[in-house]
Design a protein around this motif. Structure first.
Motif: not given
Length: 139
Positions: A80-85
């Motif tokens: 899975g993944y997260y995209i963070l700003n």
């Protein structure tokens, strides 16, 4: 800056995770996701289905070879993944260090996601993508 946190696990770690109570997993991950939301850094997050349902397209030959899962021998699975700003790579690392559901055989890879602004703006395909992103509210 956007960073992708890619969750990886060995076969053994993945097998251990499948033995956990799913409601507890949702509670644990939900609390972490809520922290990310409250901090204003979460852009996207998704887990992936069981690797047994995987299809692999291998481009080593022409035409490409399509193989149904499960994988044969693996060293790590992408789960899975997260995209963070966030403001920096260091901040992305700090969030990754706080991730739940960790332990032996589990790693998080952190990679920066370049902005469309970093590509040649006169390129026809970049112009089209920028227009699509603007039309869909992504810019």
């Amino acid at each position: 800056m956007k960073y992708m946190l890619i969750m990886r696990a060995t076969d053994d770690a993945w097998a251990r995770a499948t033995q956990l109570d799913f409601n507890e997993v949702l509670e644990t991950m939900g609390k972490f996701n809520d922290e990310l939301i409250r901090a204003g850094v979460l852009v996207a997050a998704e887990g992936l289905d069981d690797a047994a349902d995987t299809v692999v397209v291998d481009y080593a030959s022409e035409p490409p070879v399509v193989t149904d899962g499960p994988y044969g021998e693996t060293k790590e699975l992408f789960g899975g993944y997260y995209i963070l700003n966030v403001a920096s790579k260091e901040e992305a690392v700090e969030w990754a260090k706080r991730m739940p559901m960790t332990g032996p055989g589990i790693k998080t890879e952190i990679r920066r996601v370049p902005s469309i602004d970093e590509f040649p703006q006169e390129n026809t395909w970049i112009v089209k993508e920028r227009a699509w992103r603007e039309a869909t509210g992504q810019l």
